[in-house]
Design a protein around this motif. Structure first.
Motif, PDB file in Angstrom:
ATOM      1  N   ILE A 111       0.849  -1.191   0.000  1.00  0.00           N
ATOM      2  CA  ILE A 111       0.000   0.000   0.000  1.00  0.00           C
ATOM      3  C   ILE A 111       0.885   1.241   0.000  1.00  0.00           C
ATOM      4  CG2 ILE A 111      -1.747   1.295   1.280  1.00  0.00           C
ATOM      5  CD1 ILE A 111      -2.805  -1.347   2.306  1.00  0.00           C
ATOM      6  N   THR A 112       0.609   2.162  -0.930  1.00  0.00           N
ATOM      7  CA  THR A 112       1.422   3.381  -1.042  1.00  0.00           C
ATOM      8  C   THR A 112       0.600   4.650  -1.223  1.00  0.00           C
ATOM      9  OG1 THR A 112       1.608   3.066  -3.427  1.00  0.00           O
ATOM     10  CG2 THR A 112       3.357   2.119  -2.078  1.00  0.00           C
ATOM     11  N   ASN A 113      -0.697   4.542  -1.360  1.00  0.00           N
ATOM     12  CA  ASN A 113      -1.537   5.690  -1.741  1.00  0.00           C
ATOM     13  C   ASN A 113      -2.108   6.444  -0.543  1.00  0.00           C
ATOM     14  OD1 ASN A 113      -3.161   3.463  -1.116  1.00  0.00           O
ATOM     15  ND2 ASN A 113      -4.873   4.279  -2.280  1.00  0.00           N
ATOM     16  N   TRP A 114      -1.277   7.108   0.202  1.00  0.00           N
ATOM     17  CA  TRP A 114      -1.708   7.810   1.415  1.00  0.00           C
ATOM     18  C   TRP A 114      -2.439   9.106   1.090  1.00  0.00           C
ATOM     19  CZ3 TRP A 114      -1.359   5.594   6.115  1.00  0.00           C
ATOM     20  CH2 TRP A 114      -0.514   4.494   6.239  1.00  0.00           C
ATOM     21  N   SER A 115      -3.463   9.399   1.870  1.00  0.00           N
ATOM     22  CA  SER A 115      -4.203  10.667   1.798  1.00  0.00           C
ATOM     23  C   SER A 115      -4.171  11.304   3.178  1.00  0.00           C
ATOM     24  CB  SER A 115      -5.666  10.436   1.401  1.00  0.00           C
ATOM     25  OG  SER A 115      -5.746   9.910   0.106  1.00  0.00           O
ATOM     26  N   ILE A 116      -3.858  12.576   3.224  1.00  0.00           N
ATOM     27  CA  ILE A 116      -3.761  13.277   4.506  1.00  0.00           C
ATOM     28  C   ILE A 116      -5.137  13.817   4.883  1.00  0.00           C
ATOM     29  CG2 ILE A 116      -2.748  15.254   5.696  1.00  0.00           C
ATOM     30  CD1 ILE A 116      -0.261  14.831   3.914  1.00  0.00           C
ATOM     31  N   LEU A 117      -5.589  13.475   6.103  1.00  0.00           N
ATOM     32  CA  LEU A 117      -6.851  14.010   6.611  1.00  0.00           C
ATOM     33  C   LEU A 117      -6.634  15.374   7.251  1.00  0.00           C
ATOM     34  CD1 LEU A 117      -8.415  10.802   8.186  1.00  0.00           C
ATOM     35  CD2 LEU A 117      -9.183  12.005   6.151  1.00  0.00           C
ATOM     36  N   LYS A 118      -5.661  15.449   8.147  1.00  0.00           N
ATOM     37  CA  LYS A 118      -5.322  16.705   8.813  1.00  0.00           C
ATOM     38  C   LYS A 118      -3.804  16.866   8.745  1.00  0.00           C
ATOM     39  CE  LYS A 118      -5.664  19.137  13.174  1.00  0.00           C
ATOM     40  NZ  LYS A 118      -5.942  19.002  14.596  1.00  0.00           N
ATOM     41  N   PRO A 119      -3.323  17.853   8.007  1.00  0.00           N
ATOM     42  CA  PRO A 119      -1.872  18.033   7.875  1.00  0.00           C
ATOM     43  C   PRO A 119      -1.168  18.023   9.230  1.00  0.00           C
ATOM     44  CG  PRO A 119      -3.027  19.544   6.439  1.00  0.00           C
ATOM     45  CD  PRO A 119      -4.081  18.878   7.303  1.00  0.00           C
ATOM     46  N   THR A 120      -0.067  17.367   9.308  1.00  0.00           N
ATOM     47  CA  THR A 120       0.773  17.183  10.498  1.00  0.00           C
ATOM     48  C   THR A 120       0.082  16.386  11.598  1.00  0.00           C
ATOM     49  OG1 THR A 120       0.193  19.216  11.694  1.00  0.00           O
ATOM     50  CG2 THR A 120       1.955  19.379  10.060  1.00  0.00           C
ATOM     51  N   ASP A 121      -0.993  15.684  11.298  1.00  0.00           N
ATOM     52  CA  ASP A 121      -1.688  14.916  12.334  1.00  0.00           C
ATOM     53  C   ASP A 121      -1.998  13.475  11.960  1.00  0.00           C
ATOM     54  OD1 ASP A 121      -1.973  15.913  14.827  1.00  0.00           O
ATOM     55  OD2 ASP A 121      -4.019  16.594  14.599  1.00  0.00           O
ATOM     56  N   ASN A 122      -2.580  13.242  10.794  1.00  0.00           N
ATOM     57  CA  ASN A 122      -2.961  11.873  10.468  1.00  0.00           C
ATOM     58  C   ASN A 122      -3.176  11.692   8.972  1.00  0.00           C
ATOM     59  OD1 ASN A 122      -5.694  12.783   9.942  1.00  0.00           O
ATOM     60  ND2 ASN A 122      -5.910  12.915  12.153  1.00  0.00           N
ATOM     61  N   GLU A 123      -3.200  10.432   8.570  1.00  0.00           N
ATOM     62  CA  GLU A 123      -3.386  10.095   7.170  1.00  0.00           C
ATOM     63  C   GLU A 123      -3.932   8.667   7.078  1.00  0.00           C
ATOM     64  OE1 GLU A 123       0.437  10.128   5.219  1.00  0.00           O
ATOM     65  OE2 GLU A 123       1.374   9.037   6.848  1.00  0.00           O
ATOM     66  N   PHE A 124      -4.431   8.323   5.913  1.00  0.00           N
ATOM     67  CA  PHE A 124      -4.924   6.967   5.703  1.00  0.00           C
ATOM     68  C   PHE A 124      -4.598   6.530   4.283  1.00  0.00           C
ATOM     69  CE2 PHE A 124      -8.263   9.585   4.034  1.00  0.00           C
ATOM     70  CZ  PHE A 124      -8.799   8.856   2.979  1.00  0.00           C
ATOM     71  N   ALA A 125      -4.577   5.214   4.088  1.00  0.00           N
ATOM     72  CA  ALA A 125      -4.353   4.632   2.768  1.00  0.00           C
ATOM     73  C   ALA A 125      -5.281   3.433   2.625  1.00  0.00           C
ATOM     74  CB  ALA A 125      -2.907   4.199   2.602  1.00  0.00           C
ATOM     75  N   ILE A 126      -5.812   3.248   1.421  1.00  0.00           N
ATOM     76  CA  ILE A 126      -6.774   2.171   1.180  1.00  0.00           C
ATOM     77  C   ILE A 126      -6.345   1.344  -0.026  1.00  0.00           C
ATOM     78  CG2 ILE A 126      -9.165   1.654   0.526  1.00  0.00           C
ATOM     79  CD1 ILE A 126      -9.977   4.245   1.927  1.00  0.00           C
ATOM     80  N   LYS A 127      -6.527   0.046   0.104  1.00  0.00           N
ATOM     81  CA  LYS A 127      -6.380  -0.881  -1.018  1.00  0.00           C
ATOM     82  C   LYS A 127      -7.681  -1.678  -1.053  1.00  0.00           C
ATOM     83  CE  LYS A 127      -3.135  -2.812  -3.755  1.00  0.00           C
ATOM     84  NZ  LYS A 127      -2.111  -2.115  -4.473  1.00  0.00           N
ATOM     85  N   ALA A 128      -8.412  -1.582  -2.166  1.00  0.00           N
ATOM     86  CA  ALA A 128      -9.707  -2.252  -2.295  1.00  0.00           C
ATOM     87  C   ALA A 128      -9.660  -3.301  -3.399  1.00  0.00           C
ATOM     88  CB  ALA A 128     -10.793  -1.217  -2.597  1.00  0.00           C
ATOM     89  N   ASN A 129     -10.678  -4.142  -3.438  1.00  0.00           N
ATOM     90  CA  ASN A 129     -10.822  -5.175  -4.472  1.00  0.00           C
ATOM     91  C   ASN A 129      -9.597  -6.077  -4.557  1.00  0.00           C
ATOM     92  OD1 ASN A 129     -13.389  -4.178  -5.282  1.00  0.00           O
ATOM     93  ND2 ASN A 129     -12.325  -2.527  -6.352  1.00  0.00           N
ATOM     94  N   ILE A 130      -9.108  -6.505  -3.414  1.00  0.00           N
ATOM     95  CA  ILE A 130      -7.888  -7.314  -3.370  1.00  0.00           C
ATOM     96  C   ILE A 130      -8.158  -8.745  -3.847  1.00  0.00           C
ATOM     97  CG2 ILE A 130      -6.081  -8.248  -1.866  1.00  0.00           C
ATOM     98  CD1 ILE A 130      -6.584  -5.686  -0.101  1.00  0.00           C
ATOM     99  N   GLY A 131      -9.094  -9.424  -3.221  1.00  0.00           N
ATOM    100  CA  GLY A 131      -9.439 -10.784  -3.629  1.00  0.00           C
ATOM    101  C   GLY A 131      -8.402 -11.841  -3.288  1.00  0.00           C
ATOM    102  N   LEU A 132      -7.604 -11.616  -2.248  1.00  0.00           N
ATOM    103  CA  LEU A 132      -6.571 -12.574  -1.842  1.00  0.00           C
ATOM    104  C   LEU A 132      -7.186 -13.631  -0.933  1.00  0.00           C
ATOM    105  CD1 LEU A 132      -3.538 -13.378  -1.733  1.00  0.00           C
ATOM    106  CD2 LEU A 132      -3.330 -11.835   0.238  1.00  0.00           C
ATOM    107  N   ILE A 133      -7.054 -14.888  -1.308  1.00  0.00           N
ATOM    108  CA  ILE A 133      -7.596 -15.983  -0.504  1.00  0.00           C
ATOM    109  C   ILE A 133      -6.597 -16.325   0.591  1.00  0.00           C
ATOM    110  CG2 ILE A 133      -8.326 -18.398  -0.518  1.00  0.00           C
ATOM    111  CD1 ILE A 133      -9.205 -17.886  -3.451  1.00  0.00           C
TER     112      ILE A 133
END
Length: 172
Positions: A111-133
């Motif tokens: 996972i590399t696609n980080w999005s910042i919610l509040k600068p200098t405080d927090n961020e999140f990254a999402i990976k969807a439709n993985i399908g790994l058994i």
């Protein structure tokens, strides 16, 4: 060898018996500089990831939440294991998995696609439709995950509990 029964359930019966779940964990680490290709967290248990002992599931999505004030946005590879075997001697150390350990790997997601919610405080990254058994061993309903820094540089968490994982699972 596993026997596949194609007509054991109708499509509707199969879909109706599958559970969807979100499992939240803290990817506990050391508050230190973690070099590229070093372990951030290891042997984190995803409890009840499968419905029955030895069962399987489909990993559908992952959300990482980083509450570190540095907001470094590291590339992170999540390695899923069938048991709680370590892939390194300690968090912050290089991956040192043996051939025996490699056979316990169920798969990985980076996972590399980080999005910042509040600068200098927090961020999140999402990976969807993985399908790994993923499949648990015959004596547990858990799957284990380890996190490795794949950012190409250092990652320095300010605390041991700043990185959280939310795993979207479809249980069979």
């Amino acid at each position: 060898m596993a026997e596949t029964k194609l007509h054991k359930y109708t499509v509707i019966e199969k879909l109706n018996k599958m559970d969807v779940d979100l499992i939240d964990v803290t990817l506990t680490t050391d508050a230190e500089t973690i070099a590229d290709d070093a372990v951030i967290a290891q042997r984190i248990e995803l409890e009840n990831a499968v419905a029955v002992k030895g069962g399987s599931c489909i990993l559908q999505s992952i959300t990482l939440i980083n509450t570190d004030s540095s907001v470094e946005s590291p590339g992170i590879e999540l390695i899923f294991m069938e048991d709680n075997t370590a892939i390194s001697g300690d968090e912050g150390s290089a991956v040192t998995a043996s051939d025996t350990t490699a056979f316990k790997v169920l798969g990985s997601v980076t996972i590399t696609n980080w999005s910042i919610l509040k600068p200098t405080d927090n961020e999140f990254a999402i990976k969807a439709n993985i399908g790994l058994i993923l499949k648990a061993t015959s004596d547990t309903t858990s799957i284990w995950v380890s996190a490795v820094n794949r950012s190409g540089g250092n990652y320095t968490p300010s605390g041991t509990t700043v990185l959280k994982g939310r795993f979207g699972i479809v249980k069979d």
